[in-house]
Design an enzyme around this catalytic site. Structure first.
Site, PDB file in Angstrom:
ATOM      1  N   SER A 133      27.562 -19.314  29.194  1.00 37.25           N
ATOM      2  CA  SER A 133      26.201 -19.726  28.858  1.00 37.25           C
ATOM      3  C   SER A 133      25.242 -18.543  28.818  1.00 37.25           C
ATOM      4  O   SER A 133      24.404 -18.431  27.917  1.00 37.25           O
ATOM      5  CB  SER A 133      25.702 -20.776  29.857  1.00 37.25           C
ATOM      6  OG  SER A 133      26.346 -22.007  29.618  1.00 37.25           O
ATOM      7  N   SER A 176      34.172 -23.911  23.335  1.00 36.53           N
ATOM      8  CA  SER A 176      33.081 -23.385  24.147  1.00 36.53           C
ATOM      9  C   SER A 176      31.807 -24.189  23.914  1.00 36.53           C
ATOM     10  O   SER A 176      31.065 -24.486  24.854  1.00 36.53           O
ATOM     11  CB  SER A 176      32.850 -21.908  23.852  1.00 36.53           C
ATOM     12  OG  SER A 176      32.775 -21.673  22.476  1.00 36.53           O
ATOM     13  N   ASN A 195      32.230 -27.375  25.971  1.00 39.47           N
ATOM     14  CA  ASN A 195      32.521 -27.367  27.402  1.00 39.47           C
ATOM     15  C   ASN A 195      31.879 -26.262  28.221  1.00 39.47           C
ATOM     16  O   ASN A 195      31.875 -26.333  29.444  1.00 39.47           O
ATOM     17  CB  ASN A 195      34.035 -27.272  27.610  1.00 39.47           C
ATOM     18  CG  ASN A 195      34.765 -28.435  27.001  1.00 39.47           C
ATOM     19  OD1 ASN A 195      34.571 -29.574  27.389  1.00 39.47           O
ATOM     20  ND2 ASN A 195      35.611 -28.148  26.022  1.00 39.47           N
ATOM     21  N   TYR A 196      31.384 -25.240  27.568  1.00 33.62           N
ATOM     22  CA  TYR A 196      30.906 -24.103  28.349  1.00 33.62           C
ATOM     23  C   TYR A 196      29.456 -23.722  28.127  1.00 33.62           C
ATOM     24  O   TYR A 196      28.874 -23.017  28.932  1.00 33.62           O
ATOM     25  CB  TYR A 196      31.777 -22.882  28.058  1.00 33.62           C
ATOM     26  CG  TYR A 196      33.146 -22.998  28.664  1.00 33.62           C
ATOM     27  CD1 TYR A 196      33.321 -22.809  30.028  1.00 33.62           C
ATOM     28  CD2 TYR A 196      34.256 -23.314  27.899  1.00 33.62           C
ATOM     29  CE1 TYR A 196      34.563 -22.925  30.606  1.00 33.62           C
ATOM     30  CE2 TYR A 196      35.513 -23.434  28.470  1.00 33.62           C
ATOM     31  CZ  TYR A 196      35.648 -23.236  29.827  1.00 33.62           C
ATOM     32  OH  TYR A 196      36.887 -23.364  30.402  1.00 33.62           O
ATOM     33  N   LEU A 197      28.916 -24.130  27.003  1.00 32.35           N
ATOM     34  CA  LEU A 197      27.571 -23.668  26.686  1.00 32.35           C
ATOM     35  C   LEU A 197      26.542 -24.721  27.055  1.00 32.35           C
ATOM     36  O   LEU A 197      26.567 -25.829  26.526  1.00 32.35           O
ATOM     37  CB  LEU A 197      27.494 -23.340  25.195  1.00 32.35           C
ATOM     38  CG  LEU A 197      28.503 -22.273  24.762  1.00 32.35           C
ATOM     39  CD1 LEU A 197      28.455 -22.063  23.267  1.00 32.35           C
ATOM     40  CD2 LEU A 197      28.263 -20.973  25.511  1.00 32.35           C
TER      41      LEU A 197
END
Length: 768
Positions: free
Chosen positions: A598, A722, A725-727
């Site tokens: 992030s 991403s 799930n990640y940002l």
DNA sequence: GTATCTACTTAGGATTCTTTCG
DNA sequence: CGAAAGAATCCTAAGTAGATAC
């Protein structure tokens, strides 16, 4: 019922594993089948966050040879014990459920509800550190949701009558909603006559993020659903489609035929050429055969499935060729199924279920070099299913003539149904869609935890740098591992049961053979080369200069070890996470991935976005920032099958454009010459026109070239993982707001549903 | 401390749907 | 309009991590 014989109820451990008694940490595997074939070889640049350099000090070595290894010949897993164990388990679970306050009347306010503040829910005192988050999660209290406490807007307890304050939407959320709501509506006009205190409530859009969350560890108060949809029964092949053994047609019994079709359908797939796959398949197939078949069919190589294979291809072709009406019919039927089984009622709201269809039987497709590929995934029957719902709900009915394995009422979990799968013996669940409250809250919480890490990451980094100098080997290992996790966004690396899965590793499970040390490489010093297979057998390859102290430590860790020994022999994920927990409440290894992903996005967006760019150019910048993260996280994909071709097409276009361009240039030149000769107004104008044309074509060419570059860069990089799930979605939302980019350019419909909370709450000045 | 079990997130590939192109 | 390309969705495997058993 065709496919499933014999596997009775207690399949907890039935069959399969013979591996039982070498559980110890020793890793002597035959190197034989260790990832020979890295499918993806491209080197990737890495993004690093700058770490301030520390002075080097002379290094004192620590020796620690006695590893944790030992064998224990564990004898405790004998099968006889299982029954008792099961009972035991059950007892315990029941107690747990009882003690939970599912049934306590107090929180049910006859009409609508207020979320409970039971004693367990009372927040604990704020904590040291930055004083920023309130409660350390007590070890025995359930983890509470109060992480993000201070970030939240003032909470209101909404009852569902509360017709949402639609008006508070910001402009482009409004837009989004407009175009978004229509498709939705159609799935929407079903009346939900939920048995409970419900009313029609077609919640226009429920803003669960404006409501109180449970703080007692319970996940819901009320849960009602219709149970899962089972795979359609096996339909025998028509008589003219034959299986041949040793050149001769052979009619198979229904069970054997069904399994044969699984293989036949995969004939074009590379899997069916792999030895392990074939071996596993054949073994399991034989289990389904009659004794007669078994004695006849002894060699898979003599089996000819091609007629079956043709048949299925023809079928799918026919499906494609179906008329509009037929297709429509199928669509409607699916829609009906979705309406009936695709939703549940959780706490007064109708929520979409993520996977309401039970996985159909088939052949197991493990990824990478999976030792179990090709095994038969058996058909799941109602008798295998555990249903979870609330006591006061209308319980789902099993199909006629069948029973559920169990119906339970556990509101400490989020799943609606579960079953035990026969390949690994693991449990599979039916759960809600990512747009649901229960998933969304958790997702939100995840990013809040990552943001808390942001506040103390400097401290933690300083600490692990200090720990590189520790006297204790285990501390040094921990610190170096953490450095990798932080710097390279490696996964934690839990231990895995050997021989049960593909041989893949994460940080803590790295082995000596996975890294190489280069004191000097080209113009760099202290370079570490990583080469291993990670999750999904995706190769991680990276060369990276590290600090001297890290390098020296690695040399130390490697001493006197074999290639197949653990790099961090004094460390595992549990030790690491315990340590992290002490550094920050709620901190685990995976939080670093979220945090670094992030923060990288945010910083890349800042760096790459030019306010004056056009919208497409800005989106390109966004994608580049996204790509930086995907590279960091090593999110790869197989280059699309059509990649080369589509690249070629693009190239053709570029060539055409180039020809156009040179033609246009020629014309311009001619016009200029003309003008020079005549010097009249008309020719002057002509020059201008031509000049413009050249310019325009140049721009178009540029655009195509950018597109080509972009696509090429994306050849084996997957952005979706991403993004999903990640940002922190609020970063993207804020960026859109700041630059006036419509949110749909960044998130498609599904993504907007998942991130509705972020779209609603993030302002343009949001800072991760 | 270690092994096992459970619940849930993260992951890439396959399949289906939609759009674009010829 | 049909095919091909591309995007969206589905599918389910493969991780993480906490709890519990031993």
């Amino acid at each position: 019922m065709s496919g499933d014989h014999g596997h009775g109820g207690s399949q907890v451990n039935s069959g399969s594993k013979g591996s039982d008694s070498h559980k110890h940490k020793d890793k002597h595997k035959d190197k034989e089948h260790r990832h020979k074939d890295h499918k993806k070889d491209k080197e990737r640049e890495k993004f690093k966050h700058s770490n301030s350099e520390h002075k080097e000090h002379s290094e004192k070595k620590h020796r620690d040879k006695d590893k944790l290894r030992h064998s224990d010949g564990s004898s405790d897993k004998h099968r006889e014990k299982h029954k008792e164990k099961d009972k035991d388990k059950e007892r315990r679970r029941e107690e747990k459920i009882k003690s939970s306050d599912v049934d306590k009347p107090k929180k049910e306010k006859e009409n609508g509800y207020v979320r409970d503040m039971s004693p367990a829910a009372i927040k604990s005192e704020p904590e040291e550190d930055n004083g920023f988050y309130p409660s350390p999660h007590h070890k025995n209290a359930k983890r509470e949701y109060d992480d993000e406490e201070f970030e939240f807007k003032p909470k209101k307890v909404k009852t569902e009558h509360d017709k949402k304050a639609k008006k508070r939407k910001h402009e482009y959320e409004e837009d989004e909603e407009d175009e978004d709501i229509k498709p939705k509506k159609k799935t929407k006009d079903k009346k939900v006559t939920e048995g409970k205190k419900a009313k029609k409530e077609e919640e226009e859009k429920w803003k669960w993020w404006e409501e109180e969350r449970y703080t007692d560890g319970s996940k819901w108060r009320f849960l009602e659903h219709k149970g899962p949809v089972f795979a359609p029964p096996y339909e025998p092949l028509p008589g003219n489609v034959k299986f041949y053994y040793d050149g001769k047609p052979m009619k198979l019994s229904a069970p054997a035929e069904e399994v044969a079709t699984f293989f036949a359908k995969m004939l074009d797939h590379e899997y069916t050429t792999k030895d392990i796959f074939r071996k596993n398949f054949f073994k399991d197939w034989r289990k389904e055969m009659t004794s007669e078949e078994k004695s006849k069919i002894t060699d898979l190589n003599k089996c000819n499935f091609s007629e079956m294979n043709e048949y299925f291809k023809a079928q799918s072709e026919a499906r494609k060729q179906m008329s509009k009406e037929e297709k429509q019919k199928i669509k409607e039927e699916n829609e009906r199924l979705l309406q009936e089984y695709g939703f549940c009622i959780m706490d007064n709201h109708k929520e979409r279920i993520g996977n309401f269809r039970i996985e159909p039987p088939g052949l197991f497709r493990g990824r990478g070099d999976h030792p179990k590929m090709g095994m038969l995934k058996r058909r799941i029957r109602p008798e295998d299913i555990i249903i979870n719902c609330s006591k006061d709900s209308k319980q789902p009915k099993p199909p006629p003539g069948t029973k559920w394995k169990e119906v339970r009422h556990d509101n400490k979990v989020t799943w609606l149904a579960s079953w035990t799968e026969n390949i690994q013996g693991s449990i599979k669940y039916i759960m809600l869609n990512p747009s649901s409250r229960i998933k969304g809250e958790k997702d939100w919480q995840k990013y809040e935890t990552a943001r808390r890490l942001k506040k103390c990451v400097d401290r933690i980094r300083n600490q692990y740098r200090d720990d590189w100098k520790s006297k204790e080997m285990r501390i040094r290992q921990r610190a170096v591992a953490l450095y990798f996790i932080d710097k390279l966004a490696l996964r934690a690396g839990n231990e895995k049961e050997e021989g049960e899965t593909a041989d893949t590793v994460g940080c803590c499970s790295l082995r000596v053979e996975h890294i190489k040390l280069y004191p000097k490489m080209d113009d760099q010093e202290y370079v570490v080369e990583f080469d291993f297979l990670g999750k999904d057998s995706i190769r991680y390859y990276n060369k990276i200069p590290v600090e001297k102290r890290v390098f020296k430590n690695l040399q130390l860790f490697l001493e006197n070890k074999q290639p197949e020994d653990d790099l961090f022999d004094r460390l595992n994920t549990s030790i690491l996470n315990k340590h992290l927990q002490e550094l920050m409440d709620g901190l685990t290894a995976k939080v670093f991935r979220t945090y670094n992903a992030s923060i990288t996005l945010q910083q890349q967006l800042k760096e790459l976005t030019c306010p004056d760019d056009s919208i497409p150019a800005k989106i390109l910048s966004y994608n580049r920032a996204n790509r930086a993260v995907a590279i960091l996280c090593n999110h790869q994909r197989a280059p699309p099958k059509t990649f080369e071709k589509s690249m070629q097409n693009l190239q053709t276009k570029i060539d055409e454009k180039q020809n156009q361009l040179s033609a246009a240039r020629k014309q311009l030149k001619a016009a200029k010459a003309d003008h020079k000769a005549s010097h009249d107004e008309k020719s002057k104008k002509a020059v201008e026109v031509k000049r413009k044309a050249v310019q325009r074509i140049e721009e178009q060419l540029m655009k195509l070239q950018v597109q080509a570059t972009d696509r090429e860069e994306n050849k084996q990089i997957a952005l979706g993982t991403s993004k999903l799930n990640y940002l922190d979605p609020r970063i993207s939302v804020a960026w859109c707001k700041k630059y006036g980019i419509p949110i749909e350019k960044i998130y498609n419909k599904t993504q907007r549903e998942k991130f509705a909370w972020a779209i609603d709450m993030a302002e343009k000045d949001y800072e991760f």
